[in-house]
Design a protein around this motif. Structure first.
Motif, PDB file in Angstrom:
ATOM      1  N   VAL A 131       0.803  -4.607 -47.153  1.00 60.58           N
ATOM      2  CA  VAL A 131       2.154  -4.206 -47.488  1.00 60.58           C
ATOM      3  C   VAL A 131       2.324  -4.637 -49.242  1.00 60.58           C
ATOM      4  CG1 VAL A 131       3.878  -3.227 -47.625  1.00 60.58           C
ATOM      5  CG2 VAL A 131       3.311  -3.236 -45.431  1.00 60.58           C
ATOM      6  N   LYS A 132       2.452  -6.184 -49.166  1.00 60.17           N
ATOM      7  CA  LYS A 132       2.706  -6.987 -50.254  1.00 60.17           C
ATOM      8  C   LYS A 132       1.567  -7.480 -50.434  1.00 60.17           C
ATOM      9  CE  LYS A 132       6.287 -11.454 -52.356  1.00 60.17           C
ATOM     10  NZ  LYS A 132       6.844 -12.022 -51.904  1.00 60.17           N
ATOM     11  N   GLY A 133       0.785  -7.731 -50.151  1.00 58.80           N
ATOM     12  CA  GLY A 133      -0.963  -8.175 -50.990  1.00 58.80           C
ATOM     13  C   GLY A 133      -1.196  -9.109 -50.970  1.00 58.80           C
ATOM     14  N   VAL A 134      -0.057 -10.334 -50.013  1.00 56.99           N
ATOM     15  CA  VAL A 134      -0.123 -11.582 -49.997  1.00 56.99           C
ATOM     16  C   VAL A 134      -2.013 -12.479 -49.773  1.00 56.99           C
ATOM     17  CG1 VAL A 134       0.622 -14.221 -48.930  1.00 56.99           C
ATOM     18  CG2 VAL A 134       2.381 -12.853 -49.605  1.00 56.99           C
ATOM     19  N   ALA A 135      -2.606 -13.500 -49.859  1.00 54.15           N
ATOM     20  CA  ALA A 135      -3.950 -13.640 -49.720  1.00 54.15           C
ATOM     21  C   ALA A 135      -3.870 -14.239 -48.202  1.00 54.15           C
ATOM     22  CB  ALA A 135      -4.082 -14.823 -49.777  1.00 54.15           C
ATOM     23  N   ALA A 136      -4.594 -14.069 -47.433  1.00 54.14           N
ATOM     24  CA  ALA A 136      -4.607 -14.293 -45.733  1.00 54.14           C
ATOM     25  C   ALA A 136      -4.712 -16.028 -45.521  1.00 54.14           C
ATOM     26  CB  ALA A 136      -6.882 -14.051 -45.455  1.00 54.14           C
ATOM     27  N   ASP A 137      -3.552 -15.969 -44.577  1.00 58.69           N
ATOM     28  CA  ASP A 137      -2.700 -16.902 -44.597  1.00 58.69           C
ATOM     29  C   ASP A 137      -2.430 -17.901 -44.733  1.00 58.69           C
ATOM     30  OD1 ASP A 137      -4.894 -16.600 -42.095  1.00 58.69           O
ATOM     31  OD2 ASP A 137      -6.396 -17.340 -42.891  1.00 58.69           O
ATOM     32  N   ARG A 138      -2.208 -17.290 -46.137  1.00 61.63           N
ATOM     33  CA  ARG A 138      -0.807 -17.596 -47.175  1.00 61.63           C
ATOM     34  C   ARG A 138       0.599 -18.068 -46.655  1.00 61.63           C
ATOM     35  NH1 ARG A 138      -3.126 -20.690 -50.808  1.00 61.63           N
ATOM     36  NH2 ARG A 138      -1.223 -20.924 -52.135  1.00 61.63           N
ATOM     37  N   ALA A 139       1.238 -16.761 -46.089  1.00 63.32           N
ATOM     38  CA  ALA A 139       2.312 -16.420 -46.328  1.00 63.32           C
ATOM     39  C   ALA A 139       3.096 -17.490 -45.477  1.00 63.32           C
ATOM     40  CB  ALA A 139       2.461 -15.203 -45.190  1.00 63.32           C
ATOM     41  N   LYS A 140       4.750 -17.252 -46.343  1.00 63.11           N
ATOM     42  CA  LYS A 140       5.951 -18.532 -45.960  1.00 63.11           C
ATOM     43  C   LYS A 140       6.869 -17.660 -45.970  1.00 63.11           C
ATOM     44  CE  LYS A 140       3.720 -21.433 -49.265  1.00 63.11           C
ATOM     45  NZ  LYS A 140       4.204 -21.984 -51.220  1.00 63.11           N
ATOM     46  N   ILE A 141       7.862 -18.327 -45.580  1.00 59.77           N
ATOM     47  CA  ILE A 141       8.758 -18.244 -44.443  1.00 59.77           C
ATOM     48  C   ILE A 141       9.479 -19.038 -45.073  1.00 59.77           C
ATOM     49  CG2 ILE A 141      10.283 -17.143 -42.757  1.00 59.77           C
ATOM     50  CD1 ILE A 141       7.577 -15.456 -41.271  1.00 59.77           C
ATOM     51  N   ILE A 142      10.562 -18.867 -45.660  1.00 63.05           N
ATOM     52  CA  ILE A 142      12.302 -19.579 -46.031  1.00 63.05           C
ATOM     53  C   ILE A 142      13.131 -19.583 -44.755  1.00 63.05           C
ATOM     54  CG2 ILE A 142      13.797 -20.300 -47.866  1.00 63.05           C
ATOM     55  CD1 ILE A 142      12.212 -18.188 -49.864  1.00 63.05           C
ATOM     56  N   VAL A 143      13.628 -20.938 -44.696  1.00 64.45           N
ATOM     57  CA  VAL A 143      14.245 -20.952 -43.408  1.00 64.45           C
ATOM     58  C   VAL A 143      15.600 -21.871 -43.911  1.00 64.45           C
ATOM     59  CG1 VAL A 143      12.895 -20.020 -41.901  1.00 64.45           C
ATOM     60  CG2 VAL A 143      13.473 -23.024 -42.141  1.00 64.45           C
ATOM     61  N   ALA A 144      16.390 -21.960 -43.112  1.00 59.39           N
ATOM     62  CA  ALA A 144      18.034 -23.103 -44.067  1.00 59.39           C
ATOM     63  C   ALA A 144      17.498 -24.090 -42.948  1.00 59.39           C
ATOM     64  CB  ALA A 144      18.887 -21.776 -44.078  1.00 59.39           C
ATOM     65  N   GLN A 145      18.323 -25.370 -43.989  1.00 59.22           N
ATOM     66  CA  GLN A 145      18.238 -26.453 -42.809  1.00 59.22           C
ATOM     67  C   GLN A 145      20.074 -25.997 -41.868  1.00 59.22           C
ATOM     68  OE1 GLN A 145      19.892 -29.439 -46.005  1.00 59.22           O
ATOM     69  NE2 GLN A 145      17.850 -29.290 -46.379  1.00 59.22           N
ATOM     70  N   GLY A 146      19.674 -27.154 -40.672  1.00 63.19           N
ATOM     71  CA  GLY A 146      20.798 -26.686 -39.510  1.00 63.19           C
ATOM     72  C   GLY A 146      20.342 -25.741 -38.936  1.00 63.19           C
ATOM     73  N   ASP A 193       3.816 -16.716 -52.564  1.00 67.10           N
ATOM     74  CA  ASP A 193       2.794 -16.808 -51.136  1.00 67.10           C
ATOM     75  C   ASP A 193       4.819 -16.131 -50.128  1.00 67.10           C
ATOM     76  OD1 ASP A 193       0.448 -16.446 -51.961  1.00 67.10           O
ATOM     77  OD2 ASP A 193       0.583 -18.552 -52.065  1.00 67.10           O
ATOM     78  N   THR A 194       5.333 -15.974 -50.398  1.00 69.87           N
ATOM     79  CA  THR A 194       7.087 -15.869 -49.618  1.00 69.87           C
ATOM     80  C   THR A 194       6.324 -14.497 -49.385  1.00 69.87           C
ATOM     81  OG1 THR A 194       7.920 -17.630 -51.276  1.00 69.87           O
ATOM     82  CG2 THR A 194       9.267 -16.182 -49.488  1.00 69.87           C
ATOM     83  N   VAL A 195       7.098 -14.034 -47.920  1.00 72.73           N
ATOM     84  CA  VAL A 195       7.140 -12.959 -47.487  1.00 72.73           C
ATOM     85  C   VAL A 195       8.371 -12.170 -46.715  1.00 72.73           C
ATOM     86  CG1 VAL A 195       4.566 -12.838 -46.529  1.00 72.73           C
ATOM     87  CG2 VAL A 195       6.134 -13.790 -44.987  1.00 72.73           C
ATOM     88  N   ALA A 196       9.656 -13.365 -46.273  1.00 75.38           N
ATOM     89  CA  ALA A 196      10.575 -13.305 -45.770  1.00 75.38           C
ATOM     90  C   ALA A 196      11.461 -14.201 -45.981  1.00 75.38           C
ATOM     91  CB  ALA A 196      10.125 -13.248 -44.166  1.00 75.38           C
ATOM     92  N   VAL A 197      12.698 -14.090 -45.947  1.00 78.20           N
ATOM     93  CA  VAL A 197      13.379 -15.036 -45.759  1.00 78.20           C
ATOM     94  C   VAL A 197      14.258 -14.937 -44.346  1.00 78.20           C
ATOM     95  CG1 VAL A 197      16.058 -16.441 -46.869  1.00 78.20           C
ATOM     96  CG2 VAL A 197      14.109 -15.356 -47.858  1.00 78.20           C
ATOM     97  N   LEU A 198      13.847 -16.236 -43.272  1.00 74.88           N
ATOM     98  CA  LEU A 198      15.243 -15.840 -41.405  1.00 74.88           C
ATOM     99  C   LEU A 198      16.392 -16.898 -42.159  1.00 74.88           C
ATOM    100  CD1 LEU A 198      15.016 -14.850 -39.279  1.00 74.88           C
ATOM    101  CD2 LEU A 198      13.608 -17.333 -38.534  1.00 74.88           C
ATOM    102  N   ILE A 199      17.760 -16.129 -41.457  1.00 74.73           N
ATOM    103  CA  ILE A 199      18.524 -16.871 -41.991  1.00 74.73           C
ATOM    104  C   ILE A 199      19.698 -16.397 -40.265  1.00 74.73           C
ATOM    105  CG2 ILE A 199      19.749 -14.626 -43.656  1.00 74.73           C
ATOM    106  CD1 ILE A 199      19.806 -18.740 -44.278  1.00 74.73           C
ATOM    107  N   GLU A 200      20.676 -17.209 -40.437  1.00 72.40           N
ATOM    108  CA  GLU A 200      21.633 -16.728 -39.668  1.00 72.40           C
ATOM    109  C   GLU A 200      22.634 -16.656 -40.804  1.00 72.40           C
ATOM    110  OE1 GLU A 200      21.745 -19.954 -35.959  1.00 72.40           O
ATOM    111  OE2 GLU A 200      20.403 -20.561 -37.668  1.00 72.40           O
TER     112      GLU A 200
END
Length: 412
Positions: A131-146, A193-200
């Motif tokens: 959907v977003k068009g990120v190049a193959a195998d380059r997707a990044k997900i941001i997560v939080a410390q802790g 290349d950022t596809v998502a932020v995974l957060i609690e």
């Protein structure tokens, strides 16, 4: 009918037998529970304990909730498993009800919280490519410390907890870690290349750590502006625990993806789910993801009942009302054996003064007084009573905590 139990009438023998043939991946308190109802558990010697942990929020509705048991017993007599190779009569109703509760179009049921997180990771990457068009195998997900999102190798690979992480590599790439609650650092970490932020929305395992006010609203705006999925791990925080259906509701934020579990199974059966709109979950096609037990009839029947209970708002209101008592009582302990407290609804992290003892020592002292809680990260204890706890029982449990932390140093 004869009930077969591995326990004996002697607590020490029963506990030793449990430990003897078990991998030591837990350090449980020396109690062996035989029966439970509501907010109370009874051990093999007949001693009663007030449950202030509620299965890490899996037991939001208490032990043996009558309506949940009724539905489970009824479903057990009818149908328990088909696999997703076939459709059963409980599936559509559960998915529709949960989707409506979340305000989303599609539901993907799994079993455990970690499975749901893994599913969300796969979906976010596939959405990024298709959907977003990120190049193959380059997707990044941001997560939080802790963070704490589960125990699989992928998930512990983006943890900064050495107990969870050390000795389990090599780890999967594609994750970028930023300080929890730091919106500027999070936005700076986003690239093409950022596809998502995974957060609690609240970090449970971290000790009920709340983000700064406005962080979730700011995160929602950043994700929308940069075309990045906001994925909220509400496995512990969601489904009534904080006084709202979801912790994100406190800032009127709707994420792109809800990751749910624990309380969704009513403390009876494991069930988790990823919930999102069609644009996101619609990227999956047959053969690309699945689970033999995911969305089984028993889980769907119980889960549908949980959703119906939450739809009334009764349990959320109760968590809000009792949460005021919890907060006020705990705040009164600061400076009296407690260093700091963090609360949201009927959920609290309590930092114990190290001159009193460790979190483990406080939990052991509470156990001796008939209260069960659990420590985390050495000096913190978490309190998460069942939402059905009575005011009187909650007050009594907090009385025991006040006496333990106010009685001076605990012996090592």
């Amino acid at each position: 009918m004869t009930v077969v139990s591995d326990a004996t009438a002697d607590i020490r023998t029963a506990f030793a037998r449990a430990e003897e043939r078990t991998a030591h991946n837990y350090h449980p308190l020396p109690v062996v529970v035989e029966h439970a109802e509501g907010a109370w558990m009874t051990d093999v010697e007949g001693r009663r304990f007030l449950d202030l942990l509620a299965g890490y929020s899996a037991l939001n509705f208490g032990h043996g909730h009558p309506e949940l048991l009724r539905v489970a017993h009824e479903q057990l007599d009818r149908l328990t498993l088909t696999s997703r190779a076939f459709v059963h009569d409980q599936f559509a109703g559960f998915c529709a009800a949960l989707g409506d509760l979340c305000g989303k179009e599609l539901v993907l049921p799994m079993n455990t919280g970690a499975e749901a997180v893994e599913t969300a990771i796969k979906v976010a990457r596939k959405w990024g490519y298709e959907v977003k068009g990120v190049a193959a195998d380059r997707a990044k997900i941001i997560v939080a410390q802790g963070n704490f999102h589960g125990r699989t190798t992928t998930i512990v690979g983006f943890s900064d907890d050495p107990d969870a992480r050390d000795g389990f590599g090599p780890f999967a790439p594609g994750f970028v870690q930023v300080p929890y609650g730091d919106l500027a650092a999070l936005e700076a970490a986003i690239d093409e290349d950022t596809v998502a932020v995974l957060i609690e929305p609240i970090q449970g395992e971290g000790g009920v750590v709340l983000p700064p006010d406005g962080f979730l609203r700011g995160l929602r705006e950043v994700c929308t502006r940069t075309n990045v999925l906001m994925m909220a791990d509400e496995i512990q925080a969601g489904l009534g625990r904080t006084g709202r259906t979801f912790a994100c509701d406190h800032e009127d934020v709707v994420p792109d993806v809800y990751v749910l579990g624990k309380a969704l199974g009513g403390g009876i059966v494991p069930i988790s789910a990823v919930v999102a709109d069609r644009e996101v979950l619609g990227v999956l096609r047959p053969g690309q993801h699945g689970s033999t037990f995911g969305g089984n009839p028993l889980a769907c029947a119980v889960g549908r009942t949980v959703v119906d209970m939450l739809a009334t708002g009764e349990h959320q209101a109760r968590a809000t009302e009792l949460g005021v008592v919890l907060r006020e009582r705990l705040e009164s302990l600061v400076g009296h054996g407690v260093v700091a407290v963090r609360t949201r609804g009927l959920w609290a992290g309590v930092d114990i003064d190290p001159t009193v003892g460790s979190g483990r020592q406080v939990c052991e002292a509470l156990m001796a007084r008939g209260v069960l809680a659990k420590d985390t990260h050495g000096s913190t204890i978490r309190l998460a009573p069942p939402l059905v706890i009575s005011l009187e029982d909650l007050e009594w449990g907090l009385d025991q905590l006040a006496e333990v932390v106010g009685s001076g140093p605990l012996l090592g």
